[in-house]
Design a protein around this motif. Structure first.
Motif, PDB file in Angstrom:
ATOM      1  N   ASN A  97      98.072  18.024  -4.115  1.00 26.12           N
ATOM      2  CA  ASN A  97      96.794  19.122  -3.744  1.00 26.12           C
ATOM      3  C   ASN A  97      97.498  20.126  -3.184  1.00 26.12           C
ATOM      4  OD1 ASN A  97      94.964  17.467  -5.349  1.00 26.12           O
ATOM      5  ND2 ASN A  97      93.966  16.670  -3.322  1.00 26.12           N
ATOM      6  N   ALA A  98      98.198  19.889  -2.286  1.00 24.88           N
ATOM      7  CA  ALA A  98      98.914  20.994  -1.484  1.00 24.88           C
ATOM      8  C   ALA A  98      99.864  22.000  -2.075  1.00 24.88           C
ATOM      9  CB  ALA A  98      99.915  20.274  -0.170  1.00 24.88           C
ATOM     10  N   ALA A  99     100.485  21.456  -3.083  1.00 17.68           N
ATOM     11  CA  ALA A  99     101.302  22.105  -3.815  1.00 17.68           C
ATOM     12  C   ALA A  99     100.576  22.921  -4.781  1.00 17.68           C
ATOM     13  CB  ALA A  99     102.426  21.173  -4.748  1.00 17.68           C
ATOM     14  N   SER A 100      99.416  22.437  -5.395  1.00 16.81           N
ATOM     15  CA  SER A 100      98.583  23.334  -6.242  1.00 16.81           C
ATOM     16  C   SER A 100      97.851  24.376  -5.351  1.00 16.81           C
ATOM     17  CB  SER A 100      97.326  22.319  -7.072  1.00 16.81           C
ATOM     18  OG  SER A 100      96.478  21.912  -5.881  1.00 16.81           O
ATOM     19  N   VAL A 101      97.431  24.291  -4.113  1.00 15.89           N
ATOM     20  CA  VAL A 101      96.910  25.289  -3.368  1.00 15.89           C
ATOM     21  C   VAL A 101      97.784  26.219  -3.000  1.00 15.89           C
ATOM     22  CG1 VAL A 101      95.756  25.597  -1.059  1.00 15.89           C
ATOM     23  CG2 VAL A 101      95.258  23.594  -2.371  1.00 15.89           C
ATOM     24  N   VAL A 102      99.059  26.120  -2.795  1.00 17.55           N
ATOM     25  CA  VAL A 102     100.004  27.339  -2.336  1.00 17.55           C
ATOM     26  C   VAL A 102     100.792  27.290  -3.823  1.00 17.55           C
ATOM     27  CG1 VAL A 102     102.199  27.690  -0.910  1.00 17.55           C
ATOM     28  CG2 VAL A 102     100.354  26.292  -0.034  1.00 17.55           C
ATOM     29  N   LYS A 103     100.306  28.543  -4.077  1.00 17.05           N
ATOM     30  CA  LYS A 103     101.238  28.965  -5.485  1.00 17.05           C
ATOM     31  C   LYS A 103     102.270  29.835  -5.201  1.00 17.05           C
ATOM     32  CE  LYS A 103      96.823  28.465  -8.302  1.00 17.05           C
ATOM     33  NZ  LYS A 103      96.112  27.642  -7.334  1.00 17.05           N
ATOM     34  N   MET A 104     103.204  29.477  -4.416  1.00 14.99           N
ATOM     35  CA  MET A 104     104.278  30.166  -4.227  1.00 14.99           C
ATOM     36  C   MET A 104     105.570  29.447  -4.697  1.00 14.99           C
ATOM     37  SD  MET A 104     105.520  31.176  -0.227  1.00 14.99           S
ATOM     38  CE  MET A 104     106.687  32.592  -0.169  1.00 14.99           C
ATOM     39  N   THR A 105     106.565  29.988  -4.873  1.00 13.97           N
ATOM     40  CA  THR A 105     107.876  29.397  -5.395  1.00 13.97           C
ATOM     41  C   THR A 105     108.846  29.684  -4.540  1.00 13.97           C
ATOM     42  OG1 THR A 105     107.140  29.740  -7.749  1.00 13.97           O
ATOM     43  CG2 THR A 105     109.553  29.211  -7.256  1.00 13.97           C
ATOM     44  N   ILE A 106     109.628  28.460  -3.943  1.00 14.57           N
ATOM     45  CA  ILE A 106     110.999  28.680  -3.096  1.00 14.57           C
ATOM     46  C   ILE A 106     111.968  28.127  -4.172  1.00 14.57           C
ATOM     47  CG2 ILE A 106     112.025  28.015  -1.079  1.00 14.57           C
ATOM     48  CD1 ILE A 106     109.344  27.444   0.175  1.00 14.57           C
ATOM     49  N   THR A 107     112.676  29.038  -4.590  1.00 14.40           N
ATOM     50  CA  THR A 107     113.857  28.522  -5.322  1.00 14.40           C
ATOM     51  C   THR A 107     114.770  27.592  -4.812  1.00 14.40           C
ATOM     52  OG1 THR A 107     115.298  30.277  -5.088  1.00 14.40           O
ATOM     53  CG2 THR A 107     113.840  30.950  -6.454  1.00 14.40           C
ATOM     54  N   ASP A 108     115.531  26.859  -5.718  1.00 12.58           N
ATOM     55  CA  ASP A 108     116.353  25.748  -5.444  1.00 12.58           C
ATOM     56  C   ASP A 108     117.405  26.505  -4.394  1.00 12.58           C
ATOM     57  OD1 ASP A 108     115.191  24.229  -6.879  1.00 12.58           O
ATOM     58  OD2 ASP A 108     116.592  24.114  -8.435  1.00 12.58           O
ATOM     59  N   SER A 109     118.027  27.610  -4.693  1.00 12.54           N
ATOM     60  CA  SER A 109     119.027  28.192  -3.904  1.00 12.54           C
ATOM     61  C   SER A 109     118.380  28.641  -2.637  1.00 12.54           C
ATOM     62  CB  SER A 109     119.644  29.601  -4.649  1.00 12.54           C
ATOM     63  OG  SER A 109     118.594  30.597  -4.790  1.00 12.54           O
ATOM     64  N   ALA A 110     117.244  29.232  -2.507  1.00 13.32           N
ATOM     65  CA  ALA A 110     116.674  29.303  -1.187  1.00 13.32           C
ATOM     66  C   ALA A 110     116.428  27.916  -0.491  1.00 13.32           C
ATOM     67  CB  ALA A 110     115.298  30.020  -1.411  1.00 13.32           C
ATOM     68  N   GLN A 111     116.013  27.079  -1.063  1.00 10.84           N
ATOM     69  CA  GLN A 111     115.759  25.610  -0.251  1.00 10.84           C
ATOM     70  C   GLN A 111     117.151  25.310   0.032  1.00 10.84           C
ATOM     71  OE1 GLN A 111     113.619  22.822  -2.393  1.00 10.84           O
ATOM     72  NE2 GLN A 111     112.600  23.987  -3.647  1.00 10.84           N
ATOM     73  N   ASP A 112     118.258  25.374  -0.542  1.00 18.95           N
ATOM     74  CA  ASP A 112     119.500  25.038  -0.033  1.00 18.95           C
ATOM     75  C   ASP A 112     119.725  25.785   1.058  1.00 18.95           C
ATOM     76  OD1 ASP A 112     119.672  23.060  -1.770  1.00 18.95           O
ATOM     77  OD2 ASP A 112     120.970  24.123  -3.421  1.00 18.95           O
ATOM     78  N   TYR A 113     119.632  26.986   1.152  1.00 20.88           N
ATOM     79  CA  TYR A 113     119.821  27.892   2.031  1.00 20.88           C
ATOM     80  C   TYR A 113     119.147  27.707   3.590  1.00 20.88           C
ATOM     81  CZ  TYR A 113     120.625  32.136   4.945  1.00 20.88           C
ATOM     82  OH  TYR A 113     120.637  33.264   5.984  1.00 20.88           O
ATOM     83  N   LEU A 114     117.812  27.530   3.436  1.00 23.79           N
ATOM     84  CA  LEU A 114     116.847  27.193   4.524  1.00 23.79           C
ATOM     85  C   LEU A 114     117.356  25.751   4.995  1.00 23.79           C
ATOM     86  CD1 LEU A 114     113.470  28.303   2.857  1.00 23.79           C
ATOM     87  CD2 LEU A 114     114.755  29.426   4.948  1.00 23.79           C
ATOM     88  N   ALA A 115     117.674  24.954   4.216  1.00 18.77           N
ATOM     89  CA  ALA A 115     118.107  23.603   4.793  1.00 18.77           C
ATOM     90  C   ALA A 115     119.178  23.408   5.561  1.00 18.77           C
ATOM     91  CB  ALA A 115     118.356  22.560   3.640  1.00 18.77           C
ATOM     92  N   GLU A 116     120.243  24.673   5.069  1.00 21.27           N
ATOM     93  CA  GLU A 116     121.540  24.571   5.807  1.00 21.27           C
ATOM     94  C   GLU A 116     121.069  25.400   7.241  1.00 21.27           C
ATOM     95  OE1 GLU A 116     125.594  27.317   5.464  1.00 21.27           O
ATOM     96  OE2 GLU A 116     124.413  26.898   3.587  1.00 21.27           O
ATOM     97  N   LEU A 117     120.284  26.201   7.344  1.00 20.09           N
ATOM     98  CA  LEU A 117     120.021  26.895   8.328  1.00 20.09           C
ATOM     99  C   LEU A 117     119.116  26.037   9.391  1.00 20.09           C
ATOM    100  CD1 LEU A 117     118.526  30.364   7.435  1.00 20.09           C
ATOM    101  CD2 LEU A 117     120.566  29.845   8.364  1.00 20.09           C
ATOM    102  N   LEU A 118     118.236  25.324   8.895  1.00 19.25           N
ATOM    103  CA  LEU A 118     117.729  24.374   9.722  1.00 19.25           C
ATOM    104  C   LEU A 118     118.214  23.242  10.245  1.00 19.25           C
ATOM    105  CD1 LEU A 118     114.379  23.612   7.646  1.00 19.25           C
ATOM    106  CD2 LEU A 118     114.458  24.785   9.607  1.00 19.25           C
ATOM    107  N   GLY A 119     119.503  22.835   9.450  1.00 16.45           N
ATOM    108  CA  GLY A 119     120.412  21.694   9.919  1.00 16.45           C
ATOM    109  C   GLY A 119     121.133  22.232  11.246  1.00 16.45           C
ATOM    110  N   LYS A 120     121.307  23.405  11.387  1.00 19.68           N
ATOM    111  CA  LYS A 120     121.868  23.949  12.713  1.00 19.68           C
ATOM    112  C   LYS A 120     121.155  24.082  14.011  1.00 19.68           C
ATOM    113  CE  LYS A 120     124.889  26.917   9.688  1.00 19.68           C
ATOM    114  NZ  LYS A 120     125.397  28.222   9.102  1.00 19.68           N
TER     115      LYS A 120
END
Length: 202
Positions: free
Chosen positions: A5-28
């Motif tokens: 339901n949450a995914a259907s409410v938020v109609k925004m795309t976070i690309t795989d490359s953006a997810q990898d980059y954000l995960a890297e930042l969060l890991g620090k």
């Protein structure tokens, strides 16, 4: 709200490359629980789409949470309608790479009777009040709504320091807002009108 339901409410795309980059930042970071996506002044020409580290206590209970494979994202509920068709992407370049956020609907007025009072005030200001003030090189923006439902406004451009600002506020802006948003109790101006550099009427 369930994950689907949450995914259907938020109609925004976070690309795989953006997810990898954000995960890297969060890991620090030591104390973050994910990222938070929100829009400042949604539905107005000044809307800005923001993404920030989310720490415990940063979000609201009404935030829409989506668990991506490597991190959690929290979307401000007020911003969700304006994030339709939005995209967060990351592309590498010679300087390292760049995270881009595109939100084509962030500045489109999307208001209904159920919209937050701030959004409805901004809609009236930007679609009815400011076009009139623009003839004098001025504008007015919403700063906040107080607990007693008073709209705190700030005048800019040719309205700042203008000797007619009180008349404009009472006869024009306040009257228009109170007519269209009945739950408002009043309107207050926080502008410093002692600065008359750009004033239309001094």
């Amino acid at each position: 709200m369930s994950e689907s339901n949450a995914a259907s409410v938020v109609k925004m795309t976070i690309t795989d490359s953006a997810q990898d980059y954000l995960a890297e930042l969060l890991g620090k970071q030591d104390d973050v629980i994910g990222v938070r996506v929100f829009i400042t002044q949604p539905g107005t020409p000044k809307a800005e789409t923001c993404i920030a580290y989310c720490r415990e206590g940063d979000g609201n209970d009404s935030d829409v949470q989506i668990a991506y494979p490597k991190f959690n994202a929290y979307f401000e509920s007020r911003s969700v309608p304006f994030l339709e068709d939005a995209l967060i992407d990351y592309s590498k370049d010679r300087m390292g790479g760049q995270l881009t956020i595109k939100a084509p609907n962030a500045r489109l007025p999307r208001v209904s009777d159920d919209s937050p009072i701030e959004d409805r005030i901004n809609y009236v200001l930007y679609n009815e009040v400011n076009p009139s003030l623009a003839a004098h090189g001025g504008e007015v923006s919403l700063v906040e709504v107080t607990e007693d439902k008073t709209a705190i406004l700030k005048f800019g451009g040719g309205c700042q320091g203008c000797g007619m600002a009180d008349v404009t506020l009472k006869e024009g802006v306040e009257k228009t807002l109170l007519e269209q948003i009945p739950e408002l109790s009043g309107v207050r101006d926080m502008t410093d009108h002692s600065n008359t550099d750009n004033a239309y009427f001094k």
